[in-house]
Design a protein around this motif. Structure first.
Motif, short mmCIF file in Angstrom:
data_model
loop_
_atom_site.label_atom_id
_atom_site.label_comp_id
_atom_site.label_asym_id
_atom_site.label_seq_id
_atom_site.Cartn_x
_atom_site.Cartn_y
_atom_site.Cartn_z
N ILE A 152 29.98 30.89 44.18
CA ILE A 152 30.93 32.40 44.43
C ILE A 152 30.83 33.28 45.08
O ILE A 152 31.95 33.92 45.42
CB ILE A 152 31.11 32.86 43.05
N VAL A 194 25.08 42.30 31.60
CA VAL A 194 26.49 41.61 31.91
C VAL A 194 27.29 43.02 31.87
O VAL A 194 28.50 43.18 32.30
CB VAL A 194 26.94 41.24 29.95
N THR A 232 32.46 37.91 30.36
CA THR A 232 32.84 38.61 31.29
C THR A 232 32.81 38.56 32.23
O THR A 232 33.65 38.65 33.38
CB THR A 232 31.81 39.99 31.17
N VAL A 233 31.39 37.62 32.55
CA VAL A 233 31.59 37.22 34.06
C VAL A 233 32.67 36.10 34.48
O VAL A 233 33.62 36.51 35.80
CB VAL A 233 30.23 35.64 33.92
N VAL A 272 29.21 36.78 27.09
CA VAL A 272 28.58 37.07 28.75
C VAL A 272 29.88 36.21 29.60
O VAL A 272 30.18 36.70 30.11
CB VAL A 272 27.37 35.99 28.97
N GLY A 284 32.69 44.36 38.88
CA GLY A 284 33.98 44.63 38.74
C GLY A 284 34.79 45.92 38.52
O GLY A 284 35.60 46.32 39.68
N VAL A 323 35.18 38.54 35.46
CA VAL A 323 35.67 39.63 36.82
C VAL A 323 35.24 38.60 37.74
O VAL A 323 35.78 39.44 39.11
CB VAL A 323 33.44 40.55 35.77
N MET A 324 34.36 37.38 37.75
CA MET A 324 34.53 37.04 38.81
C MET A 324 35.89 36.51 40.01
O MET A 324 36.73 36.68 40.56
CB MET A 324 34.65 36.01 39.09
N ILE A 376 27.43 43.57 35.59
CA ILE A 376 28.28 42.58 36.39
C ILE A 376 30.11 43.50 35.79
O ILE A 376 31.21 42.94 36.81
CB ILE A 376 28.35 41.01 35.38
#
Lengths: 140, 185
Positions: free
Chosen positions: B65, B158, A121-122, A118, B165, A125-126, B161
């Protein structure tokens, strides 16, 4: 923002602590509030600060987009493969009990691996989202 | 007890004030900043409710963010909102009032706040609280619920997300082609 001396010094000073805090949140999620999701966002925010202070090109030299794309995909893959591993060891999908001889140890291994996926990926991607937006802003 | 209620009232009133301010302000930069403050106030509310994990997420994602991503968007689109065309305001007002009244009516069916025998406290929560030390043995059982009991849900999150992206990169991540003189925009 490179002509703002104070912002640059303070930002530079903060970045390693933000990265460290991100790692703490990642690996301390079993014991306190936090986990992969929050850790990923915190980790990415350090790179956002770097981009704001030193520009997009400098940040993309540290974290090139093609690396981030691979990391983003591999995070999801790690998560999914933990589930497949549990199936191969005789359990249901994502049933961590079967990952080790002792069910509790299996649960701990499963949770750490899954949270790691997790986080990967987070965070990536951010960063990709921000780089894409920032690059687009520079282009126009 | 009184102090706790005062903090609740203060935070909720603050949320209402920020929402009204966001609606009335034409400068998008200020609106984004107010959204950030809104998220931070919500995070405080979650902390008051002892939901540390949710508050943490709200502070990191909502105040952190997403504010940055919205600022990046504004840097592309410009920071002034287009002036509103003055049209009939009665229909929107009626829609909002009816929707609001329906929601308030719906609230009356909710169980009283904080009662120990509410459905939310008697369904699966006791099992998580009582069994997770034996079954999973991690001190923070929010993590146990999210990563183990509801592991499949979290996998889905996940993937969401990751998909987000991929979507953003497909839509606007075409910086390299621009240099070759090909314009797909």
């Amino acid at each position: 923002m490179s002509d703002h001396l104070i912002l640059r010094i303070v930002g530079k000073f903060l970045i390693p602590y933000i990265l460290l805090f991100g790692l703490y949140v990642q690996f301390h999620g079993d014991f306190g509030p936090g986990g992969g999701f929050q850790a990923g966002v915190i980790f990415a925010s350090a790179f956002v600060i770097h981009t704001l202070l030193f520009g997009l090109e400098s940040a993309e030299r540290i974290a090139p987009q093609w690396v981030l794309k691979i990391v983003a995909a591999s995070g999801v893959l790690i998560y999914a493969l933990v589930g497949v591993a549990a199936m191969l060891m005789g359990g249901n999908y994502l049933d961590y009990d079967f990952l080790a001889a002792d069910p509790i140890a299996g649960q701990h291994i499963g949770i750490i691996l899954v949270e790691f996926g997790v986080g990967l990926t987070v965070a990536s991607v951010m960063m990709l989202l921000f780089f894409t937006f920032a690059g687009r802003g520079e282009a126009s | 007890m009184i102090l706790e209620q005062l903090i609740d009232i203060f935070l909720l009133v603050f949320l209402a004030i920020i929402s009204i301010a966001v609606l009335r302000i034409r400068d998008l930069f200020t609106a984004v900043m107010l959204f950030g403050i809104y998220s931070l106030t919500s995070a405080s509310l979650f902390m008051v409710l002892d939901a540390a994990d949710v508050g943490f997420t709200e502070a990191a994602v909502g105040a952190g963010i997403s504010t940055i991503l919205m600022l990046a968007t504004i840097s592309m689109t410009g920071r002034e909102e287009k002036p509103l065309k003055k049209k009939g305001t009665m229909l929107p007002l009626a829609v909002v009032v009816i929707t609001g009244a329906t929601l308030v009516y719906g609230i009356m069916d909710l169980p009283p706040f904080g009662e120990p025998d509410n459905p939310v406290h008697t369904h699966v929560a006791p099992r998580y609280i009582e069994q997770s030390p034996q079954e999973i043995d991690v001190p923070n059982f929010v993590t146990a619920v999210l990563a183990s009991y509801r592991g499949y849900d979290t996998l889905g999150e996940v993937v969401v997300i990751f998909t987000a992206g991929v979507g953003v990169m497909l839509l606007i991540g075409r910086r390299r082609k621009r240099k070759e003189g090909i314009s797909n925009e």
